[in-house]
Write an enzyme that holds these catalytic residues in place. Structure first.
Site, PDB file in Angstrom:
ATOM      1  N   ALA A   1       0.826  -1.214   0.000  1.00 33.15           N
ATOM      2  CA  ALA A   1       0.000   0.000   0.000  1.00 33.15           C
ATOM      3  C   ALA A   1       0.859   1.263   0.000  1.00 33.15           C
ATOM      4  O   ALA A   1       0.526   2.246  -0.659  1.00 33.15           O
ATOM      5  CB  ALA A   1      -0.923   0.005   1.213  1.00 33.15           C
ATOM      6  N   GLU A   2       1.944   1.234   0.746  1.00 27.63           N
ATOM      7  CA  GLU A   2       2.769   2.427   0.900  1.00 27.63           C
ATOM      8  C   GLU A   2       3.584   2.751  -0.352  1.00 27.63           C
ATOM      9  O   GLU A   2       3.647   3.906  -0.763  1.00 27.63           O
ATOM     10  CB  GLU A   2       3.710   2.272   2.105  1.00 27.63           C
TER      11      GLU A   2
END
Length: 189
Positions: A65-66
């Site tokens: 996600a990051e």
């Protein structure tokens, strides 16, 4: 009698083909999903997840996600590397870890980034009594914002109402990681 055997044989071959096709399709689907949800940096993730008592599959979901496993990425807010660390947060955590204070440039190093990122997430889990939802919210929006939202009753301390997270980006972020974490569990457990 011969026709009956032929029919049974044909039915058997058809069933065998269907099973082979289905098995192949599911295998291909898993292979594709594993390309979308990889376990890059597995040695580092496993090492630092274990040191910080974290599920490595959750760490993979956070990294996905990051940064989507791009160690060179910088966010609009200045967060750096695989786990998108702010320099000030990384420096604070490095002090706790008794390691050399990192610079922004050093945070592009996957090992340092994962070491500090997993420590920071474990730190957040400690603050929020193991609540993954609230810890993820704080990882994205900051401890101060989360504490204010809890105090004001915007979100519950138990994380049961993550749909009420007021920042749309953070709301989507938490949902995405929870979804990706489940996918990682389905693929790799």
């Amino acid at each position: 009698m011969q026709n009956k055997r032929k029919r049974y044989f044909i039915v058997f071959i058809i069933i065998l083909c269907i099973v082979a096709i289905l098995f192949g399709v599911f295998r291909i689907q898993d292979m594709v999903l594993k390309m979308i949800y990889p376990q890059k940096y597995a040695e580092l993730v496993n090492q630092y997840a274990e040191e910080n008592d974290l599920d490595p599959l959750l760490v993979f979901a956070i990294i996905k996600a990051e940064s989507n496993f791009d160690e060179d990425v910088i966010s609009n807010s200045g967060a750096v590397g695989l786990m998108q660390l702010m320099e000030s947060t990384a420096q604070e955590m490095a002090d706790d870890l008794a390691i050399e204070i990192p610079t922004k440039e050093s945070l592009f190093n996957p090992e340092l980034n994962i070491q500090i990122g997993t420590y920071y997430f474990a730190y957040l889990l400690g603050i929020y009594e193991g609540n993954i939802y609230i810890a993820l919210t704080a990882y994205n929006a900051g401890i101060g914002n989360v504490n204010t939202w809890i105090e004001e009753g915007t979100i519950r301390e138990d994380g049961s109402d993550i749909e009420n997270i007021p920042y749309k980006e953070t709301n989507n972020y938490v949902r995405k990681i929870v979804r990706d974490y489940r996918i990682y569990q389905d693929l790799y457990e």
